[in-house]
Structures are given as structure tokens and as C-alpha cells.
Design a protein around this motif. Sequence first.
Motif, PDB file in Angstrom:
ATOM      1  N   LEU A   1     -42.733 -47.414   4.092  1.00  0.00           N
ATOM      2  CA  LEU A   1     -43.815 -48.152   3.451  1.00  0.00           C
ATOM      3  C   LEU A   1     -45.129 -47.410   3.627  1.00  0.00           C
ATOM      4  O   LEU A   1     -45.405 -46.860   4.695  1.00  0.00           O
ATOM      5  CB  LEU A   1     -43.948 -49.556   4.056  1.00  0.00           C
ATOM      6  CG  LEU A   1     -42.764 -50.506   3.900  1.00  0.00           C
ATOM      7  CD1 LEU A   1     -43.059 -51.824   4.597  1.00  0.00           C
ATOM      8  CD2 LEU A   1     -42.455 -50.749   2.439  1.00  0.00           C
ATOM      9  N   THR A   2     -45.928 -47.430   2.581  1.00  0.00           N
ATOM     10  CA  THR A   2     -47.261 -46.838   2.678  1.00  0.00           C
ATOM     11  C   THR A   2     -48.201 -47.817   3.370  1.00  0.00           C
ATOM     12  O   THR A   2     -47.887 -49.002   3.546  1.00  0.00           O
ATOM     13  CB  THR A   2     -47.799 -46.508   1.281  1.00  0.00           C
ATOM     14  OG1 THR A   2     -47.951 -47.734   0.546  1.00  0.00           O
ATOM     15  CG2 THR A   2     -46.845 -45.595   0.525  1.00  0.00           C
TER      16      THR A   2
ATOM     17  N   HIS B   1     -50.929 -49.004   2.198  1.00  0.00           N
ATOM     18  CA  HIS B   1     -51.332 -50.039   1.245  1.00  0.00           C
ATOM     19  C   HIS B   1     -50.253 -51.114   1.114  1.00  0.00           C
ATOM     20  O   HIS B   1     -50.561 -52.311   1.029  1.00  0.00           O
ATOM     21  CB  HIS B   1     -51.612 -49.404  -0.116  1.00  0.00           C
ATOM     22  CG  HIS B   1     -52.093 -50.381  -1.143  1.00  0.00           C
ATOM     23  ND1 HIS B   1     -53.380 -50.880  -1.149  1.00  0.00           N
ATOM     24  CD2 HIS B   1     -51.452 -50.972  -2.183  1.00  0.00           C
ATOM     25  CE1 HIS B   1     -53.514 -51.733  -2.154  1.00  0.00           C
ATOM     26  NE2 HIS B   1     -52.365 -51.801  -2.799  1.00  0.00           N
ATOM     27  N   GLU B   2     -48.988 -50.698   1.106  1.00  0.00           N
ATOM     28  CA  GLU B   2     -47.890 -51.667   1.012  1.00  0.00           C
ATOM     29  C   GLU B   2     -47.827 -52.552   2.250  1.00  0.00           C
ATOM     30  O   GLU B   2     -47.555 -53.756   2.150  1.00  0.00           O
ATOM     31  CB  GLU B   2     -46.565 -50.927   0.817  1.00  0.00           C
ATOM     32  CG  GLU B   2     -46.422 -50.297  -0.560  1.00  0.00           C
ATOM     33  CD  GLU B   2     -45.214 -49.394  -0.664  1.00  0.00           C
ATOM     34  OE1 GLU B   2     -44.723 -49.171  -1.788  1.00  0.00           O
ATOM     35  OE2 GLU B   2     -44.750 -48.900   0.390  1.00  0.00           O
ATOM     36  N   ARG B   3     -48.105 -51.976   3.419  1.00  0.00           N
ATOM     37  CA  ARG B   3     -48.113 -52.784   4.645  1.00  0.00           C
ATOM     38  C   ARG B   3     -49.264 -53.790   4.628  1.00  0.00           C
ATOM     39  O   ARG B   3     -49.106 -54.939   5.049  1.00  0.00           O
ATOM     40  CB  ARG B   3     -48.204 -51.870   5.871  1.00  0.00           C
ATOM     41  CG  ARG B   3     -46.952 -51.026   6.102  1.00  0.00           C
ATOM     42  CD  ARG B   3     -46.959 -50.404   7.492  1.00  0.00           C
ATOM     43  NE  ARG B   3     -48.077 -49.488   7.673  1.00  0.00           N
ATOM     44  CZ  ARG B   3     -48.041 -48.188   7.383  1.00  0.00           C
ATOM     45  NH1 ARG B   3     -46.929 -47.657   6.874  1.00  0.00           N
ATOM     46  NH2 ARG B   3     -49.091 -47.419   7.594  1.00  0.00           N
ATOM     47  N   SER B   4     -50.411 -53.367   4.121  1.00  0.00           N
ATOM     48  CA  SER B   4     -51.546 -54.294   4.011  1.00  0.00           C
ATOM     49  C   SER B   4     -51.242 -55.410   3.024  1.00  0.00           C
ATOM     50  O   SER B   4     -51.577 -56.578   3.254  1.00  0.00           O
ATOM     51  CB  SER B   4     -52.804 -53.531   3.572  1.00  0.00           C
ATOM     52  OG  SER B   4     -53.170 -52.576   4.531  1.00  0.00           O
ATOM     53  N   TRP B   5     -50.605 -55.039   1.919  1.00  0.00           N
ATOM     54  CA  TRP B   5     -50.235 -56.057   0.922  1.00  0.00           C
ATOM     55  C   TRP B   5     -49.250 -57.055   1.520  1.00  0.00           C
ATOM     56  O   TRP B   5     -49.379 -58.270   1.319  1.00  0.00           O
ATOM     57  CB  TRP B   5     -49.627 -55.369  -0.297  1.00  0.00           C
ATOM     58  CG  TRP B   5     -49.096 -56.329  -1.324  1.00  0.00           C
ATOM     59  CD1 TRP B   5     -49.787 -56.923  -2.332  1.00  0.00           C
ATOM     60  CD2 TRP B   5     -47.750 -56.818  -1.415  1.00  0.00           C
ATOM     61  NE1 TRP B   5     -48.959 -57.751  -3.051  1.00  0.00           N
ATOM     62  CE2 TRP B   5     -47.710 -57.711  -2.514  1.00  0.00           C
ATOM     63  CE3 TRP B   5     -46.586 -56.584  -0.685  1.00  0.00           C
ATOM     64  CZ2 TRP B   5     -46.545 -58.366  -2.885  1.00  0.00           C
ATOM     65  CZ3 TRP B   5     -45.430 -57.242  -1.055  1.00  0.00           C
ATOM     66  CH2 TRP B   5     -45.413 -58.124  -2.145  1.00  0.00           C
ATOM     67  N   LEU B   6     -48.260 -56.559   2.276  1.00  0.00           N
ATOM     68  CA  LEU B   6     -47.270 -57.445   2.880  1.00  0.00           C
ATOM     69  C   LEU B   6     -47.924 -58.387   3.888  1.00  0.00           C
ATOM     70  O   LEU B   6     -47.608 -59.587   3.924  1.00  0.00           O
ATOM     71  CB  LEU B   6     -46.181 -56.616   3.561  1.00  0.00           C
ATOM     72  CG  LEU B   6     -45.076 -57.400   4.278  1.00  0.00           C
ATOM     73  CD1 LEU B   6     -44.376 -58.356   3.322  1.00  0.00           C
ATOM     74  CD2 LEU B   6     -44.068 -56.450   4.920  1.00  0.00           C
TER      75      LEU B   6
ATOM     76  N   GLU C   1     -52.356 -53.922  11.084  1.00  0.00           N
ATOM     77  CA  GLU C   1     -52.728 -53.556   9.716  1.00  0.00           C
ATOM     78  C   GLU C   1     -53.918 -54.390   9.243  1.00  0.00           C
ATOM     79  O   GLU C   1     -54.209 -55.460   9.783  1.00  0.00           O
ATOM     80  CB  GLU C   1     -51.543 -53.759   8.766  1.00  0.00           C
ATOM     81  CG  GLU C   1     -50.311 -52.956   9.134  1.00  0.00           C
ATOM     82  CD  GLU C   1     -50.530 -51.458   9.036  1.00  0.00           C
ATOM     83  OE1 GLU C   1     -51.384 -51.038   8.223  1.00  0.00           O
ATOM     84  OE2 GLU C   1     -49.860 -50.719   9.773  1.00  0.00           O
TER      85      GLU C   1
END
Length: 281
Positions: A24-25, A27-32, A60
Motif C-alpha cells: 500500500l502507498t 496515500h492509500e494508508r491515509s485513505w484507509l 498515519e
Amino acid sequence: MNPFEKIFNYQILSRLDEADSIALTAHERSWLKTMLEHPASADAFAAETLFLLRDLLQDEISIESREYIAEKAKSRERQVYHPLLRPLRRMIQEGRGIRLTSRLKHGGIQANQNGLPVKLEYNMVKREWYLLWYSARGLMSSKLRHIVSAEPIALQPDRAEALRSRAFAILEERRTHAVIEIVREYNAELSRILYAFSCFDKTVSYEENRDLYRIRVSCLADESEFLLSKIRFLGRRVRIVEGEQLQRRMQESAAWALARYERTPDPQPAAPSQEEADSAS
């Protein structure tokens, strides 16, 4: 990217795949992490899984959309994730029976409805989850928001398989199929076109000698109008090459649209009578 970087990346991806892991990038971790702050996450995940995910993502940074997005108006929001989805999906996977208590349309409660859960479906038009289940009355469809409770009951494996076969046979009879061809001039928009049909069961074929893409779409008969709306949205990019009923409906709607804007000739003015001519002179 040089060949050594490609080999290195391939090795990393292969090892991740062997370990059933996903990279996961940031940004993807922040979105999650932001999504896990939604109240519906408590229904979407088991308590242990939710605690583990939040613990892994505690360092995050959440995405604060309120700083640059202003919500002024919206339609009535229904439940994002229904709490019955996980237990119903588990019953379907385990091949267990079900005892439903449902809320009737005009009031009242109907209890002790036994059957076999077959499939969970999300209706994109009505934006609601449905449970397809088979009972002595045949194949039934119930809105999840009308289900008060759902209890698993024991069912013999051979009996469950027989009921499931009957249910899927009925579903197949209700299905409609269509083959949609992408006009070659719009092959560059393949991703956009496929996204329009992402909510349908589909397979894509490609004829290399003709440089032609074809999409075979399958949906229930009551979803055919929704499929047609997607085809109309794509306009000249696609055409229906198989599916007589859908072709006929498309011709009808096109004829109605043309008739609405068809210009009628102006009526010719009536010739003046002899008396009017004499009075004018």
C-alpha cells in the motif's frame, strides 16, 4: 526503468503474492484510516479486525476533506454497510439454512421463514442490498432493511446443494444477455467504457485481426433498463450487436426522442372568402 529495476520489482511483487500481502502507498494508508473513522466501519469489520487495522494505521495521517470540500446539500443517505451482510455472507459460504423474521410492506412482522440463502445483490438503481433465498414458495428476494433477524439453521449438504441448484436454474432463466461492440474509433476509451459496465457480470473478447472489442454482459431482466441507460450514456462509442429485446427497446426510445423534437410543417393560411375580399376592396 532499467532491466535491473524491473527484475527487482518483479521479485518483490512475487514474494508479496506468495505471502498473500498487498503493498500500500502512503496515500492509500491515509485513505484507509479515514474510511475506518466512518461509523459504518463497526458493521463492516469484526471487532478484532477493526482494532488491528486501527492499531497498524495509528501513525498515519488522516485525510481531512473538510478543509477543502464544503457539503451544501445531499440526498437522504441510507445505511452505507448493512450489519447483516457479514453473517449472511458467512451462511452462504458455509451452505447453511436460514430462518428469517421480516418486516412486511404494509406493517406487521412475519416470523419463522425457513429457506436457503443463495446470493447477496446490490441494486444500483435503488441503492439497496437484497438477499436472494430459496424456500418452499420458490426463489424470494428480500430487502435487507426489511429483515429484522436472520438465524442460521442446520441443513444437510445434499439438500442444500439441491436447493441451490434449483435457485440458480431459476436465476439463469431470468437473466438476459447482450453483446456490446465498441466502435473501433473509440478503442482508446476502453477503460471508460468498461467502467460504465463495472456493476454487471461481463466478459471481454478481442478480435486482433479486426481490432475489435466485444463485451458480453449478463444481468437480470429487471435490470435491463439500467443497462440501457449505461449504453445511452456512452452514445456513439458502443452498439448492441446481440440481444433482440435490448435492441428493440433502444430503437423505441430513439424513435420517441426523435418524435419529441420532430418539427411539424406550419399550417397554410386559409384563403379569404368572397365577402372578406369584397369588404377589403
